[in-house]
Design a protein around this motif. Structure first.
Motif, PDB file in Angstrom:
ATOM      1  N   ARG A  20      -3.040  -0.524   5.660  1.00 59.10           N
ATOM      2  CA  ARG A  20      -2.504  -0.467   7.016  1.00 59.10           C
ATOM      3  C   ARG A  20      -3.111  -1.553   7.899  1.00 59.10           C
ATOM      4  O   ARG A  20      -2.408  -2.173   8.706  1.00 59.10           O
ATOM      5  CB  ARG A  20      -2.755   0.916   7.622  1.00 59.10           C
ATOM      6  CG  ARG A  20      -1.922   2.013   6.965  1.00 59.10           C
ATOM      7  CD  ARG A  20      -1.966   3.289   7.773  1.00 59.10           C
ATOM      8  NE  ARG A  20      -1.144   4.332   7.157  1.00 59.10           N
ATOM      9  CZ  ARG A  20      -0.833   5.490   7.735  1.00 59.10           C
ATOM     10  NH1 ARG A  20      -1.299   5.748   8.957  1.00 59.10           N
ATOM     11  NH2 ARG A  20      -0.086   6.370   7.111  1.00 59.10           N
ATOM     12  N   ARG A  48      -6.042   4.376   2.705  1.00 58.54           N
ATOM     13  CA  ARG A  48      -5.124   4.374   3.849  1.00 58.54           C
ATOM     14  C   ARG A  48      -5.426   3.215   4.803  1.00 58.54           C
ATOM     15  O   ARG A  48      -4.515   2.526   5.264  1.00 58.54           O
ATOM     16  CB  ARG A  48      -5.246   5.701   4.602  1.00 58.54           C
ATOM     17  CG  ARG A  48      -4.468   5.767   5.911  1.00 58.54           C
ATOM     18  CD  ARG A  48      -4.657   7.134   6.556  1.00 58.54           C
ATOM     19  NE  ARG A  48      -3.979   7.237   7.842  1.00 58.54           N
ATOM     20  CZ  ARG A  48      -4.512   6.865   9.000  1.00 58.54           C
ATOM     21  NH1 ARG A  48      -5.732   6.346   9.022  1.00 58.54           N
ATOM     22  NH2 ARG A  48      -3.835   6.999  10.125  1.00 58.54           N
ATOM     23  N   TYR A  71      -1.391   2.703  -2.252  1.00 58.27           N
ATOM     24  CA  TYR A  71      -0.324   1.826  -1.740  1.00 58.27           C
ATOM     25  C   TYR A  71       0.259   1.063  -2.917  1.00 58.27           C
ATOM     26  O   TYR A  71      -0.469   0.523  -3.754  1.00 58.27           O
ATOM     27  CB  TYR A  71      -0.867   0.830  -0.712  1.00 58.27           C
ATOM     28  CG  TYR A  71       0.126  -0.259  -0.359  1.00 58.27           C
ATOM     29  CD1 TYR A  71       1.091  -0.065   0.626  1.00 58.27           C
ATOM     30  CD2 TYR A  71       0.117  -1.477  -1.043  1.00 58.27           C
ATOM     31  CE1 TYR A  71       2.018  -1.060   0.924  1.00 58.27           C
ATOM     32  CE2 TYR A  71       1.035  -2.478  -0.740  1.00 58.27           C
ATOM     33  CZ  TYR A  71       1.985  -2.257   0.239  1.00 58.27           C
ATOM     34  OH  TYR A  71       2.904  -3.241   0.528  1.00 58.27           O
TER      35      TYR A  71
END
Length: 453
Positions: free
Chosen positions: A237, A233, A397
């Motif tokens: 990001r 994550r 992702y």
């Protein structure tokens, strides 16, 4: 008896990771390269090179995000290339070549920050000589090493502290630009500024290369993947946030400077000594020399934050390679009590100081050209191969609109490489060829692929 820790602690959250990237990306780059950027095309139209660089970086950031989220670990590109091309076959070659070119390009990038620091110090240290500038490079390089020679927890705190200084500096520049911005000065294009020709393309290439240099670092968190919390994550990001944020910041900084200081006052850069500290000149004209001196100190703070983030991330690359048997074993050593790769840190730190004795323009050209083929183009190939060979690999992702961003990034890197001066291209290709020869000798001696018995 104290035993060294076998793994590194995951302490980098989203804020720390974004701070690491942004501190590296902003650094001293936009404060020293604007004169070089404008000189590439002879006017404000050189901002097109910055936009080309932005497109390349935005697309390439998706490559890094997918690979970094799927394979978090120290070393970044080394692991991606090895897995993408096969850890026992061509992945060995690509992994070796990455570490090989990194020995050249990593210290060059860090050295560019040291050189920029010494150049900007010239505003405060009037009449600084070349030998004195080299002494500054040595002192700053040693200070950087001293701060990084500690455990990651305190480093994360230092990173955020340096980031705050960077943001304050940027705000000061942008606020000044907004108050005094003059569009007639900013968009004072010379005759034939946008005439499409071979000469225009030959200028757009160097402008784009300088733009790419300014953006370098959007992936820095990938080099410390072993030290990132919830990497699936946090990594993508932090890359996305830092890239978008810095794009906005760069646009504001560039317009703030050229909207106050006429570009003809510092173009061509080699004919105007004040181009080495153009933002200090901006502040001096607006607020006087005392404020300019304070602001110069802030820029020096920003420059140091950049080289701090670079050496932190890059010192993990030889460590990761050595830990997996792709580099000299001594680089795999962690500090007995603090848990950081001390051998790798010291070696890259010293090489960076030595590289700081070369001119800034040569450093930028050489580091970008050396890195493009194996790292940036190579990673695009690695991502494509992994998509085909390992479709079920966990991917927290996934690249948006795949494979379009990969293709755009690939074409962009080819354009930047092809418009580089021939001697620099020869240097890059020569270093790569020498790396292939060394890999062959290393593999033959160890009886590993492609000389397996």
């Amino acid at each position: 008896m104290t035993h060294p820790p076998s793994t590194m602690t995951r302490r980098f959250g989203l804020v720390h990771a974004t701070a690491l990237n942004m501190t590296n990306m902003i650094g001293i780059g936009p404060f020293i390269t604007i004169p070089l950027l404008m000189s590439a095309l002879g006017g404000p139209q050189a901002m097109l090179g910055w936009l080309v660089a932005l497109v390349i970086v935005m697309c390439d950031s998706m490559v890094w995000s997918e690979l970094g989220a799927a394979m978090p670990g120290s070393g970044g590109s080394f692991g991606y290339l090895r897995q993408g091309y096969g850890p026992e076959t061509f992945g060995r070659l690509m992994g070796f070549l990455f570490v090989w070119q990194f020995v050249f390009s990593g210290p060059l990038e860090i050295a560019s920050g040291y050189i920029g620091f010494a150049n900007y110090l010239g505003y405060l240290w009037k009449g600084i000589t070349a030998h004195q500038a080299m002494l500054v490079v040595i002192v700053v390089g040693l200070a950087n090493l001293a701060l990084l020679y500690r455990r990651i927890k305190s480093i994360a705190t230092i990173t955020v502290t340096l980031w705050i200084g960077t943001i304050v500096t940027v705000i000061a520049v942008v606020a000044t630009g907004v108050r005094h911005f003059d569009p007639k000065i900013a968009f004072d294009f010379p005759p034939g500024a946008f005439t499409f020709s071979l000469r225009f393309l030959s200028g757009l290439g160097p402008a784009s290369r300088i733009g790419v240099y300014d953006y370098l670092g959007y992936y820095d968190v990938c080099y410390v993947g072993d030290e990132v919390e919830n990497p699936g994550r946090v990594i993508p990001r932090s890359i996305l946030i830092s890239t978008i944020a810095v794009a906005v910041i760069y646009l504001a900084i560039n317009l703030s400077i050229i909207g106050v200081v006429p570009w003809r006052d510092f173009v061509p850069a080699e004919a105007h000594p004040q181009s080495s500290f153009i933002v200090s000149i901006l502040m001096e004209r607006m607020y006087g020399p005392r404020v300019a001196m304070v602001f110069t100190a802030m820029i020096l703070w920003t420059a140091f934050g950049s080289v701090f983030a670079l050496l932190l991330g890059y010192s993990r690359v030889p460590y990761a390679a050595a830990k997996d048997g792709y580099f000299f074993k001594v680089f795999a050593r962690l500090h007995a009590t603090q848990g950081f790769p001390w051998v790798s840190l010291l070696v890259l730190g010293v090489l960076s100081i030595l590289a700081g004795f070369v001119s800034l323009g040569m450093v930028i050209d050489a580091l970008i050209t050396t890195r493009i083929l194996v790292q940036f183009v190579g990673q695009i190939g690695a991502l494509t191969l992994l998509r085909r060979r390992a479709p079920d690999m966990p991917r927290p992702y996934r690249m948006w609109l795949y494979p379009l961003p990969s293709l755009i990034a690939l074409l962009g890197w080819i354009f930047v490489f092809a418009t580089t001066p021939l001697p620099v291209i020869a240097f890059g290709l020569g270093a790569l060829l020498l790396g292939v020869i060394c890999f062959g000798a290393w593999s033959w001696k160890g009886r590993t692929w492609p000389f397996v018995t």
